[in-house]
Design a protein around this motif. Structure first.
Motif, short mmCIF file in Angstrom:
data_model
loop_
_atom_site.label_atom_id
_atom_site.label_comp_id
_atom_site.label_asym_id
_atom_site.label_seq_id
_atom_site.Cartn_x
_atom_site.Cartn_y
_atom_site.Cartn_z
N ASP A 1 -0.52 3.15 9.85
CA ASP A 1 -1.84 2.66 10.26
C ASP A 1 -1.96 2.63 11.78
OD1 ASP A 1 -3.06 1.70 7.58
OD2 ASP A 1 -1.04 0.85 7.57
N ALA A 2 -0.83 2.72 12.46
CA ALA A 2 -0.82 2.81 13.92
C ALA A 2 0.53 3.37 14.36
CB ALA A 2 -1.05 1.45 14.56
N PHE A 3 0.49 4.15 15.44
CA PHE A 3 1.70 4.64 16.08
C PHE A 3 1.77 4.04 17.47
CE2 PHE A 3 3.48 7.73 19.12
CZ PHE A 3 4.80 7.73 18.69
N GLN B 1 5.45 14.38 28.26
CA GLN B 1 4.51 14.84 27.23
C GLN B 1 5.14 14.62 25.86
OE1 GLN B 1 4.43 18.90 26.44
NE2 GLN B 1 2.66 18.81 25.12
N PRO B 2 5.09 13.41 25.32
CA PRO B 2 5.79 13.12 24.07
C PRO B 2 5.22 13.87 22.86
CG PRO B 2 5.20 11.12 25.26
CD PRO B 2 4.45 12.23 25.89
N LEU B 3 6.09 14.50 22.10
CA LEU B 3 5.66 15.25 20.93
C LEU B 3 5.06 14.35 19.86
CD1 LEU B 3 8.78 17.56 20.51
CD2 LEU B 3 6.69 17.97 21.83
N THR B 4 5.59 13.15 19.75
CA THR B 4 5.15 12.26 18.67
C THR B 4 3.68 11.88 18.80
OG1 THR B 4 6.12 10.47 19.99
CG2 THR B 4 7.40 11.27 18.13
N ILE B 5 3.18 11.83 20.02
CA ILE B 5 1.76 11.53 20.20
C ILE B 5 0.90 12.60 19.53
CG2 ILE B 5 -0.12 11.30 21.87
CD1 ILE B 5 1.85 10.10 23.82
N TRP B 6 1.27 13.87 19.76
CA TRP B 6 0.47 14.96 19.19
C TRP B 6 0.61 15.02 17.67
CZ3 TRP B 6 -2.68 15.51 22.74
CH2 TRP B 6 -2.32 15.64 24.08
N LEU C 1 -2.14 14.02 12.45
CA LEU C 1 -2.21 13.27 11.20
C LEU C 1 -3.29 12.20 11.21
CD1 LEU C 1 1.65 12.91 10.66
CD2 LEU C 1 0.08 14.34 9.33
N GLN C 2 -4.04 12.13 12.31
CA GLN C 2 -5.15 11.18 12.48
C GLN C 2 -4.69 9.73 12.31
OE1 GLN C 2 -8.17 13.81 10.11
NE2 GLN C 2 -9.34 12.73 11.69
N VAL C 3 -3.58 9.46 12.99
CA VAL C 3 -3.06 8.09 13.11
C VAL C 3 -3.39 7.59 14.51
CG1 VAL C 3 -0.98 6.66 13.11
CG2 VAL C 3 -1.19 8.57 11.49
N PRO C 4 -4.02 6.42 14.66
CA PRO C 4 -4.36 5.93 16.00
C PRO C 4 -3.10 5.63 16.82
CG PRO C 4 -4.84 4.27 14.34
CD PRO C 4 -4.49 5.52 13.60
N VAL C 5 -3.13 5.98 18.10
CA VAL C 5 -1.98 5.80 18.96
C VAL C 5 -2.23 4.68 19.96
CG1 VAL C 5 -1.13 8.15 18.71
CG2 VAL C 5 -2.76 7.66 20.51
N ARG D 1 -11.68 5.28 13.51
CA ARG D 1 -12.24 6.60 13.21
C ARG D 1 -12.57 7.38 14.48
NH1 ARG D 1 -15.37 4.87 9.84
NH2 ARG D 1 -17.14 4.39 11.21
N ARG D 2 -13.18 6.72 15.45
CA ARG D 2 -13.56 7.41 16.69
C ARG D 2 -12.33 7.86 17.49
NH1 ARG D 2 -15.60 4.39 20.18
NH2 ARG D 2 -15.71 2.36 19.16
N VAL D 3 -11.35 6.99 17.58
CA VAL D 3 -10.15 7.31 18.38
C VAL D 3 -9.36 8.45 17.74
CG1 VAL D 3 -7.90 6.41 19.09
CG2 VAL D 3 -9.95 5.05 19.49
#
Length: 349
Positions: free
Chosen positions: A239-241, A250-255, A260-264, A309-311
């Motif tokens: 539900d959140a990363f 440039q962390p890979l996990t953010i991308w 996967l459309q998980v908010p960061v 949803r927007r983020v």
């Protein structure tokens, strides 16, 4: 070409994953071997072995080219470059500069490398004083991991509570304790409905957070290193990363979270502006170490569906725009450029 990949170590980090993805490309057209700076076991080693790439213990034989990974290999770049052209692939930002000031011998890489590859323009700024008189050609090449797209059917891990996922080595720079303390700062009802999953090698955790996590193992779960497929399944279920690091490039996990459309939820590092991440647009950010604001951002993305949803939509849009370039093809073109330079020198020019 005979290419030696000088990798830092074999446990799962963004830099080691990047080297593995490059190896997958290079092994199709070149003779590739891997020399670890620190030998040992790990998920990345298994995947190199699965590719049939030999893991060597020294520089026996003469490669045509060395690709050296991470700032920590700087002194080795200095030693090896007189014998063989070296592409130095630097992944670290401010933490790398701090290491150079502490261990000046690593700065020899800037004097000796044939080419230096960064992931972001921010790194070029960070290392500006070391690049001032460097003879190396400098390139900025963002790296993307295509592991998600290899999954035929990526099934999220089941869960009973809202899940926060943190991926990365458990060590001071990653500030994993901030997530623990942020969840602990929420009210009792909110805490009860949350679990935090940590994926990555355990090295060190701040004392207060360590005691808290040990007292509540069902809330704060440390899974250690996981195969890439398992890591992605946990991330897909999140539900959140959270990545609360004090330094990144440039962390890979953010991308992966964006795909996967998980908010960061991120610390507001300067590097993120250089790769298009903005607070309230495609990520939620907090000043490094600000537990209260991290807790507030987590509550926002966990409870406000409109913000979520927007983020996530904006995050995926940013990622898809970046995926239009093939980083591995660009890196291989750089390798062929070095091959051409070698040929010109052999001709006496």
């Amino acid at each position: 070409m005979k290419i030696l990949l000088l990798n830092d170590e074999f446990y799962t980090t963004g830099a080691s994953t990047a080297m593995l993805r490059l190896a997958e490309r290079l092994v199709q057209n070149h003779e590739v071997s891997v020399l670890p700076r620190i030998d040992g076991q790990g998920e990345i080693r298994k995947q190199f072995e699965a590719l049939g790439i030999p893991i060597v213990k020294d520089l026996a034989g003469q490669p045509d080219l060395i690709v050296s990974n991470c700032i920590l290999s700087g002194s080795l770049v200095g030693e090896l470059a007189p014998r063989c052209p070296v592409i130095w692939w630097v992944h670290e930002a401010e933490v790398g500069r701090d290491l150079l000031l502490r261990y000046p011998q690593m700065a020899m890489g800037f004097k000796s490398a044939t080419h230096i590859v960064f992931q972001t323009e921010f790194q070029r700024i960070v290392y500006g004083s070391f690049l001032f008189d460097s003879p190396a050609m400098v390139h900025v090449l963002p790296f993307w991991n295509d592991a998600i797209y290899r999954q035929q059917d990526l099934q999220p891990k089941p869960k009973d509570k809202k899940r926060i996922v943190c991926i990365g080595t458990i060590e001071p720079r990653k500030r994993m304790e901030d997530t623990i303390m942020a969840v602990n700062a929420m009210n009792s009802e909110q805490r009860t409905g949350i679990e935090v999953v940590f994926i990555g090698k355990y090295l060190q955790l701040a004392e207060g957070a360590r005691k808290l996590s040990e007292a509540l193992p069902e809330r704060y779960r440390f899974l250690g290193e996981q195969p890439n497929e398992e890591t992605l399944r946990y991330l897909a279920s999140a539900d959140a990363f959270v990545l609360a690091s004090s330094s990144e490039s440039q962390p890979l996990t953010i991308w992966e979270a964006c795909e996967l459309q998980v908010p960061v939820c991120l610390s507001d590092l300067a590097t993120y502006g250089h790769i298009g991440l903005k607070h309230g647009v495609n990520a939620m950010m907090h000043p490094v170490g600000n537990i209260e604001l991290l807790a507030s951002n987590l509550q926002m993305v966990l409870c406000n569906e409109d913000v979520r949803r927007r983020v996530t939509r904006a995050g995926k849009s940013l990622l898809l725009g970046n995926l239009t370039s093939d980083w591995a093809e660009t890196f291989e073109r750089l390798i062929y450029r070095v091959q051409s330079q070698i040929a010109v020198r052999k001709m006496g020019f």
